[in-house]
Design an enzyme around this catalytic site. Structure first.
Site, PDB file in Angstrom:
ATOM      1  N   CYS A 163       3.919 -10.258  -1.458  1.00  0.00           N
ATOM      2  CA  CYS A 163       4.580  -9.840  -2.694  1.00  0.00           C
ATOM      3  C   CYS A 163       6.095 -10.016  -2.589  1.00  0.00           C
ATOM      4  CB  CYS A 163       4.170  -8.415  -3.039  1.00  0.00           C
ATOM      5  SG  CYS A 163       4.308  -8.084  -4.793  1.00  0.00           S
ATOM      6  N   HIS A 201      -1.377  -8.558  -2.802  1.00  0.00           N
ATOM      7  CA  HIS A 201      -1.424  -7.691  -1.618  1.00  0.00           C
ATOM      8  C   HIS A 201      -2.760  -7.875  -0.897  1.00  0.00           C
ATOM      9  CE1 HIS A 201       2.217  -5.211  -2.256  1.00  0.00           C
ATOM     10  NE2 HIS A 201       2.019  -5.555  -3.515  1.00  0.00           N
ATOM     11  N   GLU A 256      -3.672  -6.951   1.876  1.00  0.00           N
ATOM     12  CA  GLU A 256      -4.031  -5.814   2.738  1.00  0.00           C
ATOM     13  C   GLU A 256      -5.004  -4.840   2.077  1.00  0.00           C
ATOM     14  OE1 GLU A 256      -1.129  -6.295   1.239  1.00  0.00           O
ATOM     15  OE2 GLU A 256       0.004  -4.444   0.867  1.00  0.00           O
TER      16      GLU A 256
HETATM   17  N1  GLN Z   1       9.724  -5.872  -6.542  1.00  0.00           N
HETATM   18  C1  GLN Z   1       8.902  -7.024  -6.656  1.00  0.00           C
HETATM   19  C2  GLN Z   1       8.267  -7.155  -8.043  1.00  0.00           C
HETATM   20  O1  GLN Z   1       8.207  -6.191  -8.773  1.00  0.00           O
HETATM   21  C3  GLN Z   1       7.831  -7.043  -5.598  1.00  0.00           C
HETATM   22  C4  GLN Z   1       6.810  -5.980  -5.773  1.00  0.00           C
HETATM   23  C5  GLN Z   1       5.984  -5.754  -4.543  1.00  0.00           C
HETATM   24  O2  GLN Z   1       6.352  -6.164  -3.440  1.00  0.00           O
HETATM   25  N2  GLN Z   1       4.871  -5.076  -4.688  1.00  0.00           N
HETATM   26  O3  GLN Z   1       7.832  -8.217  -8.428  1.00  0.00           O
END
Ligand code: GLN
Length: 506
Positions: free
Chosen positions: A354, A480, A482
Site C-alpha cells: 500500500c 494488503h 497480509e
Molecule cells: N495513505 C495511503 C492512501 O491512503 C496509503 C494507505 C495505506 O497504506 N493503507 O492511499
C-alpha cells in the site's frame, strides 16, 4: 469445534464509542484489520481468520459506537415512536440482534468475544445483553467462558488466584455465572490449584482450563484441546463430541517445531513501530512465509523516522529483506524512501504494501527516472510530478469514517511477471484500504525504465502491482496481502520474500 465438524463463526464486541477502529491511530489500538466485505475491524478478527480459516464480515466486529448509531438512527426515523429510548432494552436489544444475526445461516456455533475487563463502565451493556441471551435461550444453547489472568509472582514462585476470584465475583454480581474459566498463566496449573479455583469460583473442576504461554501461537488450540476445553463445551452445549480431526494442524505444528536454527532477518520499516501490534498481520504473514520455507524469521522493527541517507546502511546492512508496510500522513515518509533506495540498489529483497508500494514508485521516479519534484499528492498536493494521486472515486469524499476504498477487489496479473509466477494464477483477490493510487500518466516512463506494472484492476485502469525487473525480488501491491495469509496457507508474496531472503543469506 470446527475440526469436530461444526460450522463456527467468531465475532468481537468492543465497548469503545468509535463506530469502527478505522479512524484510530495504530498507537491507540494496533492494526486495523480489513475483511473481504470492507469492514475496518479490531485486529482480533485477524487472529480469528488465521485460526478458523473462515472469512468474517461486517457482523463480526461490533462497537458501542455502531450499536448507538443504529439505535439513534431508528429513534430519528420514528421506529420507537412514543417510547423512551434506554440502554435496557433498546441498546441491549440491538446488541442481541448482532448475535442472533447468524440464526438463519448455516452457522452452528457463534463465538462472541467481549473486549475489555469485567466491570468496565463501557462494557456493561454488552454484559447485560449476553446475560439476557442466557435467559432467553435453552440452558444448553449458551455457554459463558471467562478468560482470566493468573499472575505469577517471581521470588515466591507462585500463581495467584485472587484476581480470578474477584473478577468472577464481579461477573456474578451482573447475573452471569461463568461455566468455564480459561486461566492465562506462565506456569502449569496444579491439580490442587484447579481444585481451589473451582471451589472459590463456583465452577466444576474440569471446567478450569489452563492456558499456558505456548512456544508458538498456533500451538494454543492443541493445548486447549488437550486441556479438555472442547469436551466441556460439547458437554455443556449438548453436542456430539465427535472425534476432532486435528491432524493437519498437528502436522503443521510438528513441522514448525522441526525448523531448527536457520534464520533470516527481515526489517519492517514502519512509522508506527513503537507498538508492534500496529503490524500484527504483517509479522504473522512473515512467520507464515518462514514456515513455508523451513526457516525462522527474525523481525527487526525500524522506525522510518530515524532513517537517513547516512545511517541507512548501518540500519539495514544486517537484514536479508524488508517490508515497507501501509500508513497515513507524511511523518517518516522520507526515511521509507531512503530504505527503498538502499534495498533497490543493493539487491535486497523488498515487499511494498500500500503506502510501501506508493513510496517505491516515488523513489523510482525520483532516483531512477530522475524526474524533479516527485511526490504523492497525500504529502505534497502541489508538486510538479504527483506520481501517486487521489483516486477518482475519492475526490468528493470529505467524511473520514469508513470511506476509503475498502475490502476485496480482483486484480489481473500480467503474463510472465514475478507476481503471476508467485500466485500461480491469472486473477487474484486482495483486500484494500486506501484513498490514493498510481497516476496512470507515469505508466510509460516506469515501464521503460524497468518498473513493470504487473497487476491491474480487470478493466486495466487501476495499477495494483508493480515490480522492478532488474532486481532479484522487488515487488509491491496497492493492497494488503497480509490480511489473507494463514499459517497453513501462507500468502505468496511473503513466501517469495522469505525464499529470496534465504537465497541471499546463502
Ligand atoms: N495513505 C495511503 C492512501 O491512503 C496509503 C494507505 C495505506 O497504506 N493503507 O492511499
Amino acid at each position: 469445534m470446527k475440526n469436530r465438524g461444526y460450522k463456527v463463526t467468531n465475532q468481537k464486541f468492543d465497548p469503545y464509542i468509535n463506530v469502527d477502529p478505522g479512524t484510530m491511530s495504530p498507537y491507540e489500538h494496533g492494526e486495523v484489520f480489513v475483511t473481504d466485505d470492507g469492514a475496518e475491524t479490531d485486529l482480533d478478527l485477524g487472529h480469528y481468520e488465521r485460526f478458523i480459516d473462515e472469512n468474517l464480515t461486517k457482523n463480526s466486529s461490533v462497537t458501542s459506537g455502531k450499536i448507538y448509531q443504529s439505535v439513534i438512527e431508528k429513534e430519528r426515523r420514528g421506529d420507537y415512536l412514543g417510547k423512551t429510548v434506554q440502554v435496557i432494552p433498546h441498546i441491549t436489544n440491538e446488541i442481541k440482534e448482532k448475535i442472533y444475526s447468524f440464526e438463519d445461516t448455516d452457522v452452528d456455533i457463534v463465538i462472541t468475544e467481549l473486549g475489555g475487563t469485567v466491570g468496565d463502565m463501557e462494557g456493561l451493556a454488552f454484559i447485560e445483553a449476553i446475560r439476557q441471551i442466557g435467559l432467553e435461550q435453552a440452558r444448553e444453547d449458551v455457554i459463558y467462558i471467562h478468560v482470566t489472568l493468573l499472575p505469577y509472582i517471581y521470588g515466591s514462585n507462585e500463581l495467584k488466584s485472587k484476581p480470578t476470584q474477584h473478577s468472577v465475583k464481579e461477573l456474578q454480581s451482573f447475573g452471569i455465572k461463568p461455566d468455564v474459566l480459561v486461566c492465562r498463566s506462565e506456569l502449569e496449573l496444579t491439580d490442587e490449584m484447579k481444585g481451589k479455583i473451582a471451589l472459590f469460583c463456583n465452577v466444576r473442576k474440569e471446567c478450569v482450563i489452563s492456558n499456558l504461554t505456548a512456544d508458538n501461537l498456533y500451538a494454543v488450540p492443541l493445548m486447549l484441546e488437550k486441556e479438555g476445553l472442547a469436551d466441556v463445551v460439547c458437554k455443556h452445549l449438548n453436542l456430539e463430541k465427535n472425534i476432532p480431526n486435528n491432524s493437519e494442524w498437528e502436522k503443521m505444528i510438528d513441522n514448525i517445531r522441526k525448523i531448527g536454527d536457520e534464520t533470516v532477518k527481515i526489517a519492517i520499516v514502519g512509522k508506527y513501530v513503537r507498538l508492534e501490534d500496529s503490524y500484527l498481520s504483517v509479522a504473522e504473514s512473515l512467520r507464515h512465509g518462514g514456515y513455508a520455507n523451513n526457516v525462522n524469521v527474525d523481525i527487526k522493527y525500524i522506525d522510518s523516522e530515524t532513517i537517513t541517507e547516512k545511517n541507512v546502511q548501518e540500519l539495514l546492512g544486517d537484514v536479508q529483506g524488508i517490508v515497507v508496510p501501509g500508513g497515513f500522513g507524511n511523518r517518516g515518509i522520507e526515511g521509507k524512501i531512503h530504505a527503498i533506495k538502499y534495498v533497490r540498489e543493493n539487491n535486497i529483497p523488498f515487499l511494498g504494501i500500500c503506502l510501501g508500494m506508493q513510496m517505491a514508485v516515488v523513489e523510482f521516479l525520483r532516483n531512477v527516472c530522475n524526474l524533479e519534484d516527485v511526490d504523492s499528492e497525500e504529502f505534497n498536493p502541489n508538486c510538479k510530478n504527483p506520481v501517486i494521486h487521489i483516486m477518482e472515486t475519492q475526490k468528493n469524499v470529505s467524511k473520514k469514517g469508513g470511506t476509503m476504498r475498502l475490502g476485496a477487489y480482483p486484480c489481473v496479473l500480467k503474463e510472465g511477471s514475478l507476481a503471476k509466477k508467485l500466485y500461480g494464477k491469472d486473477e487474484i483477490s486482495e483486500r484494500h484500504r486506501h484513498r490514493f493510487e498510481f497516476n496512470n500518466d507515469y505508466r510509460e516512463i516506469c515501464e521503460e525504465n524497468g518498473l513493470k506494472i504487473s497487476g491491474t484492476s480487470p478493466d486495466g485502469t487501476l495499477v495494483e502491482m508493480v515490480e522492478y525487473t532488474k532486481h532479484p525480488y522487488f515487488i509491491a501491491g496497492q493492497f494488503h496481502p497480509e490480511f489473507k495469509s494463514r499459517p497453513d496457507r501462507p500468502q505468496p508474496l511473503f513466501v517469495g520474500l522469505i525464499e529470496a531472503a534465504k537465497k541471499i543469506k546463502k
